[in-house]
Design an enzyme around this catalytic site. Structure first.
Site, short mmCIF file in Angstrom:
data_model
loop_
_atom_site.label_atom_id
_atom_site.label_comp_id
_atom_site.label_asym_id
_atom_site.label_seq_id
_atom_site.Cartn_x
_atom_site.Cartn_y
_atom_site.Cartn_z
N GLY A 75 25.76 27.59 2.36
CA GLY A 75 25.64 29.05 2.47
C GLY A 75 26.66 29.77 1.61
CB CYS A 76 30.30 29.30 1.21
SG CYS A 76 30.72 29.52 2.95
CB THR A 77 27.35 27.08 -2.77
OG1 THR A 77 28.47 26.23 -2.46
CG2 THR A 77 26.95 26.89 -4.21
#
Length: 159
Positions: free
Chosen positions: A46-48
């Site tokens: 998700g952060c990527t």
């Protein structure tokens, strides 16, 4: 429903930046719109997605007169690896002691796959040129937050 931080001044804080300097907020962003997006961990799915979406749309934020900073508890070494792996074109700030994420209510109990742990939620803050928090998004969707934050900056800045 507005967040309790909307309309309040961003707390004064100094955080280490992946750009090799210290960023003093809100002083270093005075006169500019600033988007602070908090995320749980470098190089996770998700952060990527979220970081790459900000990277891909950074020119639009810049044209609107806004600075973008990603913030997590990860180390500068971790940030550097994340930036290099995905060619991120904006600074990541390290907040390992929750200097900013704590007071803003970003750090706390999180739940993932039925497990509760201490960490950062995926929250974003739009800070006006005067250092006042204009808008807060809590527990955002990493695939939708970039469009939502850009739209708010364009509306608030009148760009």
């Amino acid at each position: 429903m507005s967040d309790s931080w909307e309309g309040k001044k961003l707390p004064e804080v100094s955080l280490s930046s992946s750009a090799g300097s210290t960023v003093n907020l809100p002083k270093d962003s005075a006169g500019s719109w600033t988007l602070l997006y908090f995320y749980p961990k470098d190089d996770t799915p998700g952060c990527t997605k979220q970081a790459c979406s900000y990277r891909d749309n950074l020119e639009k934020f810049t044209q609107a007169g806004a600075k973008v900073y990603g913030i997590s508890s990860d180390s500068l070494d971790s940030h550097k690896q994340f930036i290099d792996k995905f060619n991120l074109s904006f600074p990541l700030l390290s907040d390992p002691k929750q200097t900013l994420s704590g007071p803003l209510g970003v750090y706390g109990d999180q739940e993932w796959q039925g497990r509760v742990f201490k960490g950062l939620s995926r929250d974003s803050f739009l800070v006006g040129p005067d250092g006042t928090i204009r808008k807060v998004w809590r527990k955002v969707d990493p695939t939708k937050t970039v469009a939502e934050t850009l739209e708010a900056i364009l509306k608030e800045a009148g760009a």
